[in-house]
Design an enzyme around this catalytic site. Structure first.
Site, PDB file in Angstrom:
ATOM      1  N   ASP A   1      77.117  39.809  54.056  1.00 56.32           N
ATOM      2  CA  ASP A   1      76.147  39.823  55.147  1.00 56.32           C
ATOM      3  C   ASP A   1      74.769  40.263  54.632  1.00 56.32           C
ATOM      4  O   ASP A   1      74.667  41.231  53.856  1.00 56.32           O
ATOM      5  CB  ASP A   1      76.637  40.799  56.223  1.00 56.32           C
ATOM      6  CG  ASP A   1      75.772  40.783  57.457  1.00 56.32           C
ATOM      7  OD1 ASP A   1      75.685  39.731  58.094  1.00 56.32           O
ATOM      8  OD2 ASP A   1      75.174  41.841  57.775  1.00 56.32           O
TER       9      ASP A   1
ATOM     10  N   GLU B   1      74.965  35.413  52.444  1.00 60.57           N
ATOM     11  CA  GLU B   1      74.026  35.100  53.518  1.00 60.57           C
ATOM     12  C   GLU B   1      72.663  35.429  52.922  1.00 60.57           C
ATOM     13  O   GLU B   1      72.260  36.591  52.866  1.00 60.57           O
ATOM     14  CB  GLU B   1      74.292  35.944  54.758  1.00 60.57           C
ATOM     15  CG  GLU B   1      73.424  35.539  55.939  1.00 60.57           C
ATOM     16  CD  GLU B   1      73.591  36.459  57.143  1.00 60.57           C
ATOM     17  OE1 GLU B   1      73.550  35.968  58.277  1.00 60.57           O
ATOM     18  OE2 GLU B   1      73.755  37.679  56.956  1.00 60.57           O
TER      19      GLU B   1
END
Length: 712
Positions: free
Chosen positions: A358, A395
């Site tokens: 993330d 990401e």
């Protein structure tokens, strides 16, 4: 050699106490490994702090309001900055432990020591305190997140990570609790790791071979909880992007969490998924922790070594590249080692097949926040031998404005969530002009972004947990986040969505047909694109979040997957299922290298070619909303495998268009696999039994439609 009934370990002098404190016997321990580790007759505790002046080990019986012992580490037990101690005769199955760290409270210098707080061990393998989902905590608990030991006695039998080539993955992004919590799931222990086992058959029927679990590290669902301003229902941290401990699975996701068995329960479901041919990928959050900024609670890292674990401004405040209050100092060597140790642990002890990071751009920032050209952490992860076969997916952006899609430091290993794929396909589906040129790149695996890395660097997705579902993308022009209690200010505004003529639910038959068609168009494009496709949980059955594009705080039907949709939208599920089968049956759709745009096998066709209303002539003008491409099966897997010809025509114009078909050689004919303009029952044909096209010269592509043909 044993003597009498004693083993060799029992007679080693290292394992006998040398000190005693209030009846507790202990001795100097081992600096490595960090954390709490069982040793003969006792437990070895090891923790480091670069600036603490003293450390105390705090021991509890499970659930006890007060500790039964607090043992200061004698100075001679310190090795460099590491405090280590072996404590004897502990009931390890009922033990909870923590630390008090003493040192300066000088925020301007980066130090926030407070010895009145009991701190969780960053290396704890299990955490107590939130053992049952949403069970109201004791807010007066002196130690709310309690470190525990985990035991390595799980029988994996012959299980091991599956190690599928990444180009062969069909990823399914899912939330553990949301997947089975809805009553319509009709499973035992709904909302838990255990319940996933009951839906493995479904996952196999759909055809996915990799599940990406949204965060399962221990987090606190009560964090920032508040009543829903509309309904009064409690809003909680549902998604879990706020880690309390990186080594511990979330107890509240385990039916056995109240018994402290979450480790075994998670391992059991991973083993079962592997047995059924499904890889397990974890969504991991190393960009920040649950401690927030200077106003947040001190749980662990801040109290142990604030300046080491967090990126700080020169004034001692927290950099906030995560958008959540703090930023983990990932390229500090201490933190870097912790991240590496953590991922090694999950790969080796939990048999995890891959990780999605993330806001991974943060992992490439220096300690002062500036982007690094050669980030040590990313390089270490890429070359680590234990992680050598794990998929690493970034990401590739953060909340501080660092956007690295196409430029994330890859070291030959990293793939990326391709945000440009998502945005381009959405705009093309919506009917925006000027998208054809970029679509040509996206369906090829984005060679403009990943020229040297190949199409497998591109994780293709159109919807994910963060944003509209696929259904909502065609049912809402605007976000509707009022239920979040933030006056609809939260969530992104760049949704590139189109409601097809009506905002929200409608009984209009034509609008609903168009919405289903648009979902099928999206699925068609996703499944014929080079790269690695990822499907959001429930998009295959028309899941809606009622236009809310940021449901992070809802433990209710906004997030729970309503399995009754499977019956309501059966044709949609069957369409998705057929497309996944189609992709798996045609290796020409799963290349690990970019197209050469030439006929290097002498088949008479280039590996890929582009077409329009006239064969071999694509109209890439600004006004254009349509194009087609053809893949030559003789070039599948760089010419090693023979496959059929695939022709895909996409028309996002609002009227039908006629496309001239390329002429096939070797007496092959064009057959129709799918046509999204057809009624549900005729939109897709059985794999291998595709009917001939009405004409071999041309096809009529309906308005806002995608057709897939097979030449054989």
């Amino acid at each position: 050699m044993a003597t009498n009934t004693k083993s060799i370990n029992d007679i080693r002098i290292d394992y006998y106490p040398t000190h005693e404190h209030e009846g507790i016997k202990f001795r100097r321990g081992h600096a490595m490994p960090y954390g709490a580790t069982t040793v003969p007759n006792g437990v070895n505790f090891s923790i480091s702090s670069s600036a603490a002046t003293a450390c105390t080990l705090v021991l509890f019986d499970r659930g006890a309001p007060q500790p039964f012992a607090e043992i200061p580490f004698p100075d001679e037990f310190r090795v460099g900055d590491v405090y280590c101690m072996i404590v004897f005769d502990l009931d390890v199955e009922r033990l909870e432990y923590g630390y008090r760290m003493d040192g300066p409270f000088a925020p301007e210098l980066g130090h926030r020591f407070d010895k009145s707080v009991i701190l969780s061990d960053p290396y704890a393998r299990s955490l107590g305190g939130r053992d049952t989902w949403l069970a109201e905590p004791n807010w007066d608990d002196v130690y709310p997140y309690r470190s525990r030991l985990a035991f390595e006695d799980f029988d994996w039998e012959n299980d091991h990570p599956l190690e599928y080539p990444i180009e062969d993955l069909m990823i399914y992004e899912m939330h553990v609790r949301a997947f089975t919590q809805h009553p319509s799931a009709k499973v035992k222990n709904a909302g838990t790791f255990s319940a996933i086992k009951h839906k493995i058959k479904y996952l196999k029927e759909l055809g996915v071979n990799c599940v990406e679990l949204m965060p399962i590290y221990e987090y606190d669902e009560w964090e920032n909880s508040k009543p829903n301003p509309v309904t009064g229902e409690m809003l909680v941290n549902f998604w879990g992007y706020s880690t309390v401990n990186f080594f511990s699975p979330k107890a509240g996701y385990a039916a056995t969490g109240k018994f402290g068995m979450q480790v075994d329960e998670l391992k059991t479901v991973i083993k079962e998924l592997h047995k059924n041919g499904i890889e397990v990928m974890l969504d991991v959050v190393f960009n920040h922790t649950a401690e927030g900024d200077q106003r947040g609670h001190t749980i662990s890292f801040r109290g142990i070594d604030n300046k080491t674990y967090y990126m700080l401004t020169p004034e001692g405040y927290y950099f906030n590249f995560s958008g959540t209050g703090n930023t983990l100092n990932c390229n500090n060597p201490i933190v870097r080692d912790m991240v590496l140790d953590c991922l090694r642990y999950w790969a080796a002890d939990y048999h995890i097949d891959g990780f999605r990071f993330d806001l991974a751009a943060i992992l490439g920032r220096a300690q002062d926040g500036s982007p690094l050209s050669n980030p040590p952490l990313l390089e270490s992860l890429a070359y680590d031998p234990i992680l050598a076969k794990c998929k690493l997916i970034a990401e590739a952006w953060d909340a501080g404005g660092l956007y690295q899609v196409g430029s994330f430091p890859a070291y030959g290993r990293w793939a990326e969530w391709n945000g440009k794929y998502r945005d381009t396909v959405r705009k093309f589906l919506k009917g925006d002009t000027g998208q054809v040129g970029e679509m040509v790149q996206r369906i090829q695996g984005s060679p403009d972004l990943y020229y040297y890395r190949g199409p497998t660097a591109s994780i293709n997705f159109i919807a994910c947990h963060d944003g509209f579902t696929l259904y909502d993308m065609f049912a809402y022009n605007e976000k509707h986040n009022e239920a979040n209690g933030e006056d609809n200010r939260d969530g992104g505004n760049d949704n590139h969505s189109w409601n097809c003529g009506w905002e929200g639910e409608t009984d209009d038959i034509e609008i609903n047909f168009l919405r289903r068609k648009q979902i099928k168009n999206a699925l068609s494009i996703l499944l014929v694109s080079q790269g690695v496709p990822m499907l959001l949980m429930g998009d295959e059955m028309g899941r809606t979040k009622l236009g809310n594009n940021n449901t992070y705080c809802h433990d209710n039907e906004l997030n729970w997957l309503d399995w009754s949709l499977l019956k309501k939208n059966k044709s949609l599920f069957e369409f998705a299922q057929s497309l996944i089968k189609f992709r798996r049956a045609h290796p020409v759709l799963r290349s690990s290298t970019h197209f050469a745009h030439s006929d290097y096998v002498g088949s008479g066709y280039p590996d890929i070619s582009f077409h329009g209303a006239r064969a071999w002539n694509m109209d890439g003008a600004e006004y254009s909303r349509s194009f087609a491409f053809m893949l030559d099966g003789d070039h599948a897997k760089q010419g090693v495998i023979k496959d059929s010809m695939i022709y895909v025509a996409m028309n996002m114009y609002w009227e039908s268009l006629t496309f001239e078909l390329p002429v096939l050689n070797r007496d092959r004919k064009w057959h129709v696999f799918s046509n999204t303009d057809m009624p549900d029952s005729e939109a897709v044909n059985t794999l291998g039994k595709e009917p001939l096209t009405a004409s071999q010269e041309s096809i009529v592509i309906g308005p806002r439609s995608v057709m897939i043909l097979v030449g054989k």
